[in-house]
Design a protein around this motif. Structure first.
Motif, PDB file in Angstrom:
ATOM      1  N   THR A   1       0.814  -1.225   0.000  1.00  0.00           N
ATOM      2  CA  THR A   1       0.000   0.000   0.000  1.00  0.00           C
ATOM      3  C   THR A   1       0.844   1.270   0.000  1.00  0.00           C
ATOM      4  O   THR A   1       0.289   2.370   0.056  1.00  0.00           O
ATOM      5  CB  THR A   1      -0.914   0.045   1.235  1.00  0.00           C
ATOM      6  N   GLN A   2       2.150   1.138  -0.018  1.00  0.00           N
ATOM      7  CA  GLN A   2       3.031   2.308   0.077  1.00  0.00           C
ATOM      8  C   GLN A   2       2.795   3.295  -1.079  1.00  0.00           C
ATOM      9  O   GLN A   2       2.834   2.919  -2.247  1.00  0.00           O
ATOM     10  CB  GLN A   2       4.494   1.851   0.054  1.00  0.00           C
ATOM     11  N   VAL A   3       2.544   4.534  -0.718  1.00  0.00           N
ATOM     12  CA  VAL A   3       2.397   5.604  -1.710  1.00  0.00           C
ATOM     13  C   VAL A   3       3.777   6.230  -1.938  1.00  0.00           C
ATOM     14  O   VAL A   3       4.564   6.350  -0.992  1.00  0.00           O
ATOM     15  CB  VAL A   3       1.386   6.661  -1.198  1.00  0.00           C
ATOM     16  N   ALA A   4       4.061   6.609  -3.165  1.00  0.00           N
ATOM     17  CA  ALA A   4       5.406   7.117  -3.456  1.00  0.00           C
ATOM     18  C   ALA A   4       5.379   8.179  -4.552  1.00  0.00           C
ATOM     19  O   ALA A   4       4.454   8.234  -5.361  1.00  0.00           O
ATOM     20  CB  ALA A   4       6.301   5.959  -3.891  1.00  0.00           C
TER      21      ALA A   4
ATOM     22  N   ALA B   1      -0.259   3.624   8.608  1.00  0.00           N
ATOM     23  CA  ALA B   1      -0.444   2.200   8.296  1.00  0.00           C
ATOM     24  C   ALA B   1      -1.101   2.017   6.929  1.00  0.00           C
ATOM     25  O   ALA B   1      -0.762   1.100   6.189  1.00  0.00           O
ATOM     26  CB  ALA B   1      -1.280   1.542   9.374  1.00  0.00           C
ATOM     27  N   ARG B   2      -2.009   2.930   6.562  1.00  0.00           N
ATOM     28  CA  ARG B   2      -2.782   2.657   5.349  1.00  0.00           C
ATOM     29  C   ARG B   2      -2.067   2.994   4.043  1.00  0.00           C
ATOM     30  O   ARG B   2      -2.413   2.453   2.993  1.00  0.00           O
ATOM     31  CB  ARG B   2      -4.133   3.370   5.412  1.00  0.00           C
ATOM     32  N   ASP B   3      -1.057   3.892   4.106  1.00  0.00           N
ATOM     33  CA  ASP B   3      -0.371   4.221   2.850  1.00  0.00           C
ATOM     34  C   ASP B   3       1.138   4.426   3.009  1.00  0.00           C
ATOM     35  O   ASP B   3       1.808   4.789   2.033  1.00  0.00           O
ATOM     36  CB  ASP B   3      -1.006   5.464   2.215  1.00  0.00           C
TER      37      ASP B   3
ATOM     38  N   SER C   1       1.191   4.292  -6.362  1.00  0.00           N
ATOM     39  CA  SER C   1       1.604   3.243  -5.426  1.00  0.00           C
ATOM     40  C   SER C   1       3.020   2.809  -5.802  1.00  0.00           C
ATOM     41  O   SER C   1       3.393   2.772  -6.984  1.00  0.00           O
ATOM     42  CB  SER C   1       0.639   2.059  -5.490  1.00  0.00           C
ATOM     43  N   LEU C   2       3.797   2.498  -4.767  1.00  0.00           N
ATOM     44  CA  LEU C   2       5.200   2.138  -5.002  1.00  0.00           C
ATOM     45  C   LEU C   2       5.305   0.924  -5.915  1.00  0.00           C
ATOM     46  O   LEU C   2       6.195   0.859  -6.772  1.00  0.00           O
ATOM     47  CB  LEU C   2       5.905   1.864  -3.658  1.00  0.00           C
ATOM     48  N   ALA C   3       4.379  -0.012  -5.766  1.00  0.00           N
ATOM     49  CA  ALA C   3       4.425  -1.221  -6.595  1.00  0.00           C
ATOM     50  C   ALA C   3       4.330  -0.857  -8.075  1.00  0.00           C
ATOM     51  O   ALA C   3       5.091  -1.389  -8.901  1.00  0.00           O
ATOM     52  CB  ALA C   3       3.294  -2.157  -6.200  1.00  0.00           C
TER      53      ALA C   3
ATOM     54  N   PRO D   1      14.380   4.189   0.589  1.00  0.00           N
ATOM     55  CA  PRO D   1      13.432   5.242   0.194  1.00  0.00           C
ATOM     56  C   PRO D   1      12.328   4.704  -0.706  1.00  0.00           C
ATOM     57  O   PRO D   1      12.564   3.796  -1.502  1.00  0.00           O
ATOM     58  CB  PRO D   1      14.317   6.240  -0.559  1.00  0.00           C
ATOM     59  N   SER D   2      11.133   5.290  -0.565  1.00  0.00           N
ATOM     60  CA  SER D   2      10.001   4.840  -1.391  1.00  0.00           C
ATOM     61  C   SER D   2       9.991   5.550  -2.742  1.00  0.00           C
ATOM     62  O   SER D   2       9.440   5.018  -3.700  1.00  0.00           O
ATOM     63  CB  SER D   2       8.685   5.133  -0.673  1.00  0.00           C
TER      64      SER D   2
END
Lengths: 191, 292
Positions: free
Chosen positions: A6-9, A83-85, A150-152, A175-176
């Motif tokens: 869920t990582q935002v980047a 936690a969510r992003d 999203s990082l993905a 780093p993201s």
């Protein structure tokens, strides 16, 4: 605990960046118009030897690291990783201005204002983001060199990397943010 | 000259030096107390009483570093994860212990003094190590090395040995100066080794283009060649005087006593000044080399 995937980047396409600093000014106008802090900064780097010289620009604020050392070591717990992003948020109410985060952050993201006596850093414009809008730097960039996602997704783009010649080693804090740079500026194969 | 005077971190420089001096004083007072079998002389009493005021001054000085000194209590909140929180907790316990220790000396109570002195020394050493741990983090390439704890512990040992040999009224007799002279010499050697180690690291890290750019303003005081004057300074003030004193002490005579009476105080002042300048440059180099 952050939900995996869920990582935002940020994605910064350095090949589109013209060093116009509109992102820097938009960020300053929105976050810290009355003080000396520059939460987003555009860095210019040069390299090579004549006649094979090159230059590139990196627009950088907080990298919202996957292993953020500011969150780990802030004595007042002013930093949290959502936690969510996965956005690393700084709470100025808790900040006592010890500046330990400034020593720790390898990217110089936290900025101290001696008048306010506190540190501020990029919160990825969470209020805007939660309201469905883009962060001000993303919205302001005239060449669309800065994006958010999203990082993905971002990490799978062609040329996306965090290992750049003039940046601190990416394995320090993971780093993201991902950057697209010209091949001469690459430090290691894209991650 | 440095671009920003705040990079010298004067409040933290004086804080770390004061805490190391306080720990050294506690060490010297406890050893003298032990050697005199608790019938300590009046000057040693002053030494024991001085420990807490020094710690208190150090803690107050450290507050000047904060943007909001009155909110300093919040720094306990991340105890268990943050090394800075840990250092503040350990320093607070050291301050409390030194308060009781100094109070015992002030009131002339010999009971529990030796035990409390030993505990205070151990807590002082824990404070010094906790201070060093703040700087030895993975993202700080210059500080994250063994030279920094070595420098902190060396300074503590140097002060522990230096104070009784400088203010000789503290010593019951001339022969009891030997362990303190030895401690001064070992402390001085540790400082010299840590200074050489530090400059080696500085030379390696300072080669990067970004680091070179950031160090432009500091070059007059911080260059690979700075080790020469700094090394000689440590050698001349911290090691040689105590080594000569140690060699002459076995054949103690009036000439030697006169020499030490004349030169011990200036040596103490020079060592203290050198240690403060060295510490300030440590901050300057660390903040400059890690700046992005």
């Amino acid at each position: 605990m952050q939900v995996p995937g869920t990582q935002v980047a940020f994605f910064v396409d350095s090949t589109k960046c013209t060093n116009c600093k509109t992102c820097e000014i938009a960020c300053k106008d929105f976050n810290s118009p009355d003080d000396s802090r520059r939460i987003r900064r555009v860095h210019s780097f040069e390299g090579g030897e004549f006649p094979h010289v090159f230059a590139y620009n990196i627009s950088m604020s907080c990298n919202h690291c996957e292993d953020p050392i500011c969150v780990e070591h802030c004595p007042t717990e002013a930093y949290t990783k959502r936690a969510r992003d996965g956005i690393v948020v700084h709470n100025p109410q808790r900040c006592i201005g010890c500046r330990y985060c400034i020593w720790l952050c390898p990217y110089g993201a936290p900025q101290f204002d001696p008048v306010e006596g506190k540190v501020r850093k990029c919160n990825l414009c969470v209020e805007e983001l939660d309201g469905g809008n883009a962060p001000v730097c993303v919205a302001a960039c005239p060449t669309r060199a800065i994006e958010i996602g999203s990082l993905a997704d971002i990490a799978s783009r062609h040329g996306a990397t965090a290992s750049i010649r003039d940046l601190p080693p990416a394995d320090l804090t993971r780093p993201s943010c991902r950057y697209k740079v010209r091949k001469e500026a690459l430090h290691a194969p894209a991650r | 000259m440095p671009r920003r005077a705040s990079d010298l971190e004067w409040s933290l420089t004086l804080f770390t030096m004061t805490m190391q001096l306080a720990c050294g004083l506690a060490m010297a007072a406890t050893l003298l107390d032990l050697g005199m079998r608790r019938s300590a002389s009046e000057p040693v009493r002053y030494l024991g009483v001085a420990v807490f005021p020094l710690v208190a001054i150090g803690v107050l000085l450290s507050l000047f570093h904060l943007g909001h000194p009155f909110a300093a209590w919040k720094s306990f909140l991340n105890f268990g994860r943050s090394r800075l929180s840990l250092e503040i907790v350990v320093t607070t316990i050291f301050a409390l212990s030194s308060l009781f220790y100094s109070a015992l000396w002030l009131m002339g109570i010999a009971r529990f003094r030796l035990a409390l002195g030993t505990g205070t020394v151990l807590l002082g050493l824990a404070t010094v190590l906790a201070s060093a741990a703040i700087y030895t983090v993975r993202t700080q390439p210059f500080w994250n090395s063994g030279w920094l704890p070595m420098s902190f512990l060396g300074t503590t040992l140097l002060f522990a040995g230096l104070v009784p040999t400088t203010f000789r009224g503290l010593l019951p007799d001339d022969t009891s100066a030997r362990p303190f002279l030895g401690a001064t010499m070992v402390g001085g050697l540790s400082l010299l080794v840590s200074a050489i180690w530090m400059f080696r690291r500085f030379c390696r890290l300072g080669q990067g283009r970004l680091a070179s750019a950031h160090l432009q303003g500091e070059r007059p005081v911080l260059s690979p060649w700075s080790i020469v004057p700094f090394g000689f300074y440590v050698l001349l003030t911290g090691i040689l005087p105590s080594a000569i004193a140690l060699a002459l002490w076995s054949t103690a005579n009036d000439w030697a006593n006169l020499l030490f009476a004349r030169f011990s105080l200036p040596t103490f002042v020079l060592i203290s000044l050198g240690a403060v300048v060295g510490r300030a440059l440590t901050y300057l180099a660390g903040t400059s080399l890690s700046r992005f």
